[in-house]
Design an enzyme around this catalytic site. Structure first.
Site, mmCIF file in Angstrom:
data_model
loop_
_atom_site.group_PDB
_atom_site.id
_atom_site.type_symbol
_atom_site.label_atom_id
_atom_site.label_comp_id
_atom_site.label_asym_id
_atom_site.label_seq_id
_atom_site.Cartn_x
_atom_site.Cartn_y
_atom_site.Cartn_z
ATOM 1 N N GLU A 126 0.970 -1.272 0.025
ATOM 2 C CA GLU A 126 -0.048 -0.096 0.025
ATOM 3 C C GLU A 126 0.860 1.327 -0.087
ATOM 4 O O GLU A 126 0.724 2.102 1.052
ATOM 5 C CB GLU A 126 -0.962 0.141 1.255
ATOM 6 C CG GLU A 126 -1.924 -1.008 1.199
ATOM 7 C CD GLU A 126 -2.804 -1.030 2.199
ATOM 8 O OE1 GLU A 126 -4.357 -1.442 1.838
ATOM 9 O OE2 GLU A 126 -2.671 -0.716 3.274
ATOM 10 N N GLU A 180 -5.938 -7.226 -1.402
ATOM 11 C CA GLU A 180 -6.484 -7.146 -0.141
ATOM 12 C C GLU A 180 -7.797 -7.007 -0.198
ATOM 13 O O GLU A 180 -8.034 -6.010 -0.938
ATOM 14 C CB GLU A 180 -5.566 -6.041 0.694
ATOM 15 C CG GLU A 180 -4.155 -6.418 1.315
ATOM 16 C CD GLU A 180 -3.884 -5.414 2.159
ATOM 17 O OE1 GLU A 180 -4.871 -4.741 3.126
ATOM 18 O OE2 GLU A 180 -2.641 -5.046 2.228
#
Length: 256
Positions: free
Chosen positions: A62, A172
């Site tokens: 991320e 995710e």
């Protein structure tokens, strides 16, 4: 079964809110480029030496605002340091295991403008090239932002595939079986094990609908972390197992 290794490049969990440099690593960009290359090289080589060739290596987790802060933080130093660091990491993967696909992962895959902006700026001549990236990976959660709808995700992924022609993976995502006091972005989907399957089936449908077969797949995060069923969210339980470890019916999503 495919194997993906997710390298956070931090002493603790890395996400959009924290991307600390590992203790013992330098803070200078030149040194970090060497260290991230050497570390990645050693990790991949260790797998290969054990007879395990990873299908995917995710270089960073991320990284919307960069990694190895503050040196590689976009909001502090712009895109160039991150572009260099990602290129160094990818180069290490290519050196050891050319068949392993590299993944660049950012959060909020539903946010079309942010996703496009990130990739338009991260590719810099002489640094990270489009050819360095095999897969664009995204997080997609239904409880952090009201904009994270299935319609928005489809629009965002369709757009980024049309721009770059890269494979896409949802690296995710999850859906709760217990979640009170939180507004989910798809209220028609039940908060239950059956709802978990419905959510994932919708995501798979979006991936399968991308042109050129560029929808690679998904990673459910996280199916079995007993004792941390909320997984950092405001929902009480997002797992695919109950508190005793018994699988829920939603585990069937992997067999269909």
């Amino acid at each position: 079964m495919s194997i993906m290794v997710d390298l956070h490049y931090s002493d603790t969990w890395a996400d959009p809110g924290k991307q600390g440099i590992p203790s013992g690593w330098s803070t200078s960009l030149s040194s970090l480029n060497t260290q991230i290359y050497t570390y990645t090289l050693n990790v991949v080589q260790t797998f290969v030496n054990a007879g395990i060739t990873p299908n995917f290596i995710q270089v960073g987790n991320e990284v919307n605002d960069g990694m190895l802060w503050p040196t590689g933080r976009i909001s502090v130093n712009g895109y160039s340091p991150l572009s260099q660091l990602l290129h160094s990491a990818v180069s290490a993967v290519r050196t050891v295991s050319p068949s392993t696909k590299t993944v660049i992962h950012i959060a909020n895959g539903w946010n079309k403008s942010a996703v496009q902006s990130f990739f338009q700026q991260i590719f810099i001549a002489g640094q990270l090239a489009t050819g360095d990236v095999d897969v664009m990976g995204f997080s997609m959660y239904p409880f952090y932002d009201a904009g994270a709808t299935l319609v928005a995700l489809k629009s965002s992924l369709t757009n980024i595939v049309s721009l770059y022609g890269k494979d896409v993976m949802l690296v995710e995502t999850d859906w709760p079986v217990s979640c009170s006091g939180t507004t989910l972005t798809e209220p028609s989907i039940a908060v239950s094990a059956a709802g978990q399957v419905t959510w994932m089936n919708n995501l798979v449908s979006i991936l399968n609908g991308l042109t050129g077969g560029h929808g690679t797949g998904f990673v459910y995060w996280e199916p079995g972390w007993i004792g941390n069923a909320g997984l950092g969210s405001s929902c009480a339980d997002n797992l695919l197992v109950d508190g005793s470890g018994k699988t829920r019916t939603s585990m069937s999503m992997f067999s269909s």
